[in-house]
Design a protein around this motif. Structure first.
Motif, PDB file in Angstrom:
ATOM      1  N   ILE A  49     -31.565 -10.451  -3.119  1.00  0.00           N
ATOM      2  CA  ILE A  49     -32.977 -10.701  -2.832  1.00  0.00           C
ATOM      3  C   ILE A  49     -33.067 -11.831  -1.813  1.00  0.00           C
ATOM      4  N   LEU A  50     -33.768 -11.581  -0.723  1.00  0.00           N
ATOM      5  CA  LEU A  50     -34.017 -12.605   0.287  1.00  0.00           C
ATOM      6  C   LEU A  50     -35.482 -12.976   0.228  1.00  0.00           C
ATOM      7  N   SER A  51     -35.743 -14.263   0.135  1.00  0.00           N
ATOM      8  CA  SER A  51     -37.122 -14.723   0.027  1.00  0.00           C
ATOM      9  C   SER A  51     -37.216 -16.125   0.605  1.00  0.00           C
ATOM     10  N   ASP A  52     -38.389 -16.444   1.133  1.00  0.00           N
ATOM     11  CA  ASP A  52     -38.610 -17.805   1.608  1.00  0.00           C
ATOM     12  C   ASP A  52     -39.227 -18.676   0.517  1.00  0.00           C
ATOM     13  N   ALA A  53     -39.379 -18.140  -0.675  1.00  0.00           N
ATOM     14  CA  ALA A  53     -39.955 -18.876  -1.804  1.00  0.00           C
ATOM     15  C   ALA A  53     -38.808 -19.488  -2.623  1.00  0.00           C
ATOM     16  N   LYS A  54     -38.281 -20.603  -2.129  1.00  0.00           N
ATOM     17  CA  LYS A  54     -37.117 -21.235  -2.752  1.00  0.00           C
ATOM     18  C   LYS A  54     -37.349 -21.538  -4.224  1.00  0.00           C
ATOM     19  N   ASN A  55     -38.531 -22.015  -4.558  1.00  0.00           N
ATOM     20  CA  ASN A  55     -38.807 -22.368  -5.959  1.00  0.00           C
ATOM     21  C   ASN A  55     -38.754 -21.146  -6.874  1.00  0.00           C
ATOM     22  N   LEU A  60     -35.699 -17.928 -10.920  1.00  0.00           N
ATOM     23  CA  LEU A  60     -35.028 -16.682 -11.321  1.00  0.00           C
ATOM     24  C   LEU A  60     -33.536 -16.907 -11.570  1.00  0.00           C
ATOM     25  N   GLN A  61     -32.943 -17.853 -10.864  1.00  0.00           N
ATOM     26  CA  GLN A  61     -31.539 -18.182 -11.068  1.00  0.00           C
ATOM     27  C   GLN A  61     -31.347 -19.175 -12.216  1.00  0.00           C
ATOM     28  N   LYS A  62     -32.453 -19.587 -12.818  1.00  0.00           N
ATOM     29  CA  LYS A  62     -32.464 -20.553 -13.923  1.00  0.00           C
ATOM     30  C   LYS A  62     -31.919 -21.912 -13.501  1.00  0.00           C
ATOM     31  N   ASN A  63     -32.135 -22.258 -12.224  1.00  0.00           N
ATOM     32  CA  ASN A  63     -31.766 -23.573 -11.703  1.00  0.00           C
ATOM     33  C   ASN A  63     -32.959 -24.516 -11.689  1.00  0.00           C
ATOM     34  N   LEU A  64     -34.103 -24.007 -12.072  1.00  0.00           N
ATOM     35  CA  LEU A  64     -35.347 -24.775 -12.085  1.00  0.00           C
ATOM     36  C   LEU A  64     -36.155 -24.290 -13.273  1.00  0.00           C
ATOM     37  N   ILE A  65     -36.846 -25.189 -13.930  1.00  0.00           N
ATOM     38  CA  ILE A  65     -37.667 -24.800 -15.081  1.00  0.00           C
ATOM     39  C   ILE A  65     -38.719 -23.791 -14.619  1.00  0.00           C
ATOM     40  N   THR A  66     -38.820 -22.697 -15.355  1.00  0.00           N
ATOM     41  CA  THR A  66     -39.734 -21.617 -14.986  1.00  0.00           C
ATOM     42  C   THR A  66     -41.179 -22.048 -15.182  1.00  0.00           C
ATOM     43  N   SER A  67     -41.982 -21.823 -14.168  1.00  0.00           N
ATOM     44  CA  SER A  67     -43.411 -22.113 -14.247  1.00  0.00           C
ATOM     45  C   SER A  67     -44.084 -21.134 -15.201  1.00  0.00           C
ATOM     46  N   ILE A  73     -43.158 -12.612 -15.373  1.00  0.00           N
ATOM     47  CA  ILE A  73     -42.501 -11.905 -14.273  1.00  0.00           C
ATOM     48  C   ILE A  73     -41.008 -12.207 -14.291  1.00  0.00           C
ATOM     49  N   CYS A  74     -40.654 -13.488 -14.464  1.00  0.00           N
ATOM     50  CA  CYS A  74     -39.237 -13.870 -14.519  1.00  0.00           C
ATOM     51  C   CYS A  74     -38.544 -13.187 -15.695  1.00  0.00           C
ATOM     52  N   GLU A  75     -39.181 -13.141 -16.837  1.00  0.00           N
ATOM     53  CA  GLU A  75     -38.587 -12.483 -17.998  1.00  0.00           C
ATOM     54  C   GLU A  75     -38.351 -11.005 -17.726  1.00  0.00           C
ATOM     55  N   ASP A  76     -39.279 -10.352 -17.031  1.00  0.00           N
ATOM     56  CA  ASP A  76     -39.105  -8.936 -16.665  1.00  0.00           C
ATOM     57  C   ASP A  76     -37.896  -8.780 -15.724  1.00  0.00           C
ATOM     58  N   VAL A  77     -37.785  -9.639 -14.748  1.00  0.00           N
ATOM     59  CA  VAL A  77     -36.664  -9.555 -13.796  1.00  0.00           C
ATOM     60  C   VAL A  77     -35.340  -9.793 -14.531  1.00  0.00           C
ATOM     61  N   TRP A  78     -35.293 -10.796 -15.397  1.00  0.00           N
ATOM     62  CA  TRP A  78     -34.057 -11.081 -16.153  1.00  0.00           C
ATOM     63  C   TRP A  78     -33.669  -9.881 -17.012  1.00  0.00           C
ATOM     64  N   ARG A  79     -34.647  -9.265 -17.639  1.00  0.00           N
ATOM     65  CA  ARG A  79     -34.370  -8.097 -18.489  1.00  0.00           C
ATOM     66  C   ARG A  79     -33.831  -6.944 -17.658  1.00  0.00           C
ATOM     67  N   LEU A  80     -34.388  -6.744 -16.484  1.00  0.00           N
ATOM     68  CA  LEU A  80     -33.950  -5.649 -15.618  1.00  0.00           C
ATOM     69  C   LEU A  80     -32.563  -5.908 -15.021  1.00  0.00           C
ATOM     70  N   MET A  81     -32.224  -7.182 -14.834  1.00  0.00           N
ATOM     71  CA  MET A  81     -30.911  -7.511 -14.291  1.00  0.00           C
ATOM     72  C   MET A  81     -29.846  -7.224 -15.316  1.00  0.00           C
TER      73      MET A  81
END
Length: 81
Positions: A49-55, A60-67, A73-81
């Motif tokens: 995934i390429l994105s300019d939304a670093k945060n 999504l990489q779990k390097n930052l506390i999820t807003s 949305i993050c939980e859906d992406v993690w489940r799909l991964m």
């Protein structure tokens, strides 16, 4: 969004309007969720995934506390991964 292979050839392209959302972070996260959802039925085992939304990427990489605004949305992406 556009999907390209390792040689740079276009595999899939998709665009759609996003209904009004109150926060930019949500608008950045929704297409990522859509991309992962579309990759699964195509059998793609590796997706970059390429994105300019670093945060959003860091969340999504779990390097930052999820807003709380994109937690579902993050939980859906993690489940799909």
């Amino acid at each position: 969004m556009a999907a390209i292979d390792s040689f740079g050839y276009l595999l899939h392209a998709f665009g759609t309007p996003i209904q009004f959302v109150g926060k930019a972070i949500t608008v950045e996260a929704l297409p990522i969720q859509e991309a992962v959802e579309r990759a699964l039925p195509k059998g793609w085992s590796t997706v970059h995934i390429l994105s300019d939304a670093k945060n959003v990427i860091q969340m999504l990489q779990k390097n930052l506390i999820t807003s709380w605004e994109i937690e579902t949305i993050c939980e859906d992406v993690w489940r799909l991964m």
